[in-house]
Design a protein around this motif. Structure first.
Motif, short mmCIF file in Angstrom:
data_model
loop_
_atom_site.label_atom_id
_atom_site.label_comp_id
_atom_site.label_asym_id
_atom_site.label_seq_id
_atom_site.Cartn_x
_atom_site.Cartn_y
_atom_site.Cartn_z
N GLY A 14 0.84 -1.19 0.00
CA GLY A 14 0.00 0.00 0.00
C GLY A 14 0.88 1.24 0.00
N TYR A 15 0.43 2.27 -0.69
CA TYR A 15 1.20 3.50 -0.77
C TYR A 15 0.41 4.64 -0.14
CZ TYR A 15 3.90 0.86 -4.18
OH TYR A 15 4.66 -0.10 -4.79
N PRO A 16 1.09 5.51 0.63
CA PRO A 16 0.39 6.67 1.19
C PRO A 16 0.03 7.66 0.08
CG PRO A 16 2.73 6.71 1.77
CD PRO A 16 2.47 5.41 1.06
N PRO A 17 -1.06 8.43 0.25
CA PRO A 17 -1.50 9.36 -0.80
C PRO A 17 -0.41 10.33 -1.27
CG PRO A 17 -3.14 9.21 0.92
CD PRO A 17 -1.95 8.44 1.40
N GLN A 18 0.42 10.82 -0.37
CA GLN A 18 1.46 11.77 -0.77
C GLN A 18 2.46 11.12 -1.72
OE1 GLN A 18 3.66 13.53 2.42
NE2 GLN A 18 4.81 14.90 1.08
N GLN A 19 2.82 9.87 -1.44
CA GLN A 19 3.77 9.17 -2.30
C GLN A 19 3.16 8.89 -3.67
OE1 GLN A 19 5.30 5.56 -0.60
NE2 GLN A 19 6.69 5.18 -2.30
N ILE A 20 1.88 8.59 -3.71
CA ILE A 20 1.21 8.34 -4.99
C ILE A 20 1.22 9.62 -5.83
CG2 ILE A 20 -1.01 7.83 -6.07
CD1 ILE A 20 -1.55 5.96 -3.67
#
Length: 113
Positions: A14-20
């Motif tokens: 899973g990726y955090p929104p900021q990283q996406i």
């Protein structure tokens, strides 16, 4: 892939929104589209596959601490393929309308409390 094949795979991480957002900035970034509560499933009509999503839900009860929901609103999304012809797409549009009606009737048959 062939239009008759549907291969779905998930990312194990899973990726955090900021990283996406940061990782996709070069290609224009990502925009929030919709909050989805679940996937009912995939269905194939004449040529294309469709994804049936739960857009709104209502909790009807609880069994052993697990919430039981009914579907208040759904959405059917086409998974397009370049080889599908427009005349086939028109026929599939009629089938999609029928599927919407069937889901609506099922929802009426099992009303929420």
């Amino acid at each position: 892939m062939e239009p008759s094949d549907l291969n779905i795979s998930g990312e194990p991480v899973g990726y955090p929104p900021q990283q996406i957002a940061e990782g996709n900035r070069v290609t224009g970034g990502l925009n929030f589209v919709a909050k989805v509560y679940g996937i009912v499933g995939c269905i194939k009509f004449l040529e294309s596959y469709y994804l049936i999503l739960v857009m709104k839900r209502r909790q009807n009860g609880c069994i052993c601490g697990h919430a039981i929901y009914s579907i208040d609103e759904h959405q059917i999304i086409t998974i397009p393929h370049v080889s599908v012809q427009t005349d086939v797409a028109h026929s599939e549009s009629k089938l999609r309308k029928l599927l919407h009606m069937i889901i609506y009737i099922i929802n009426l048959s099992f009303p929420s409390k």
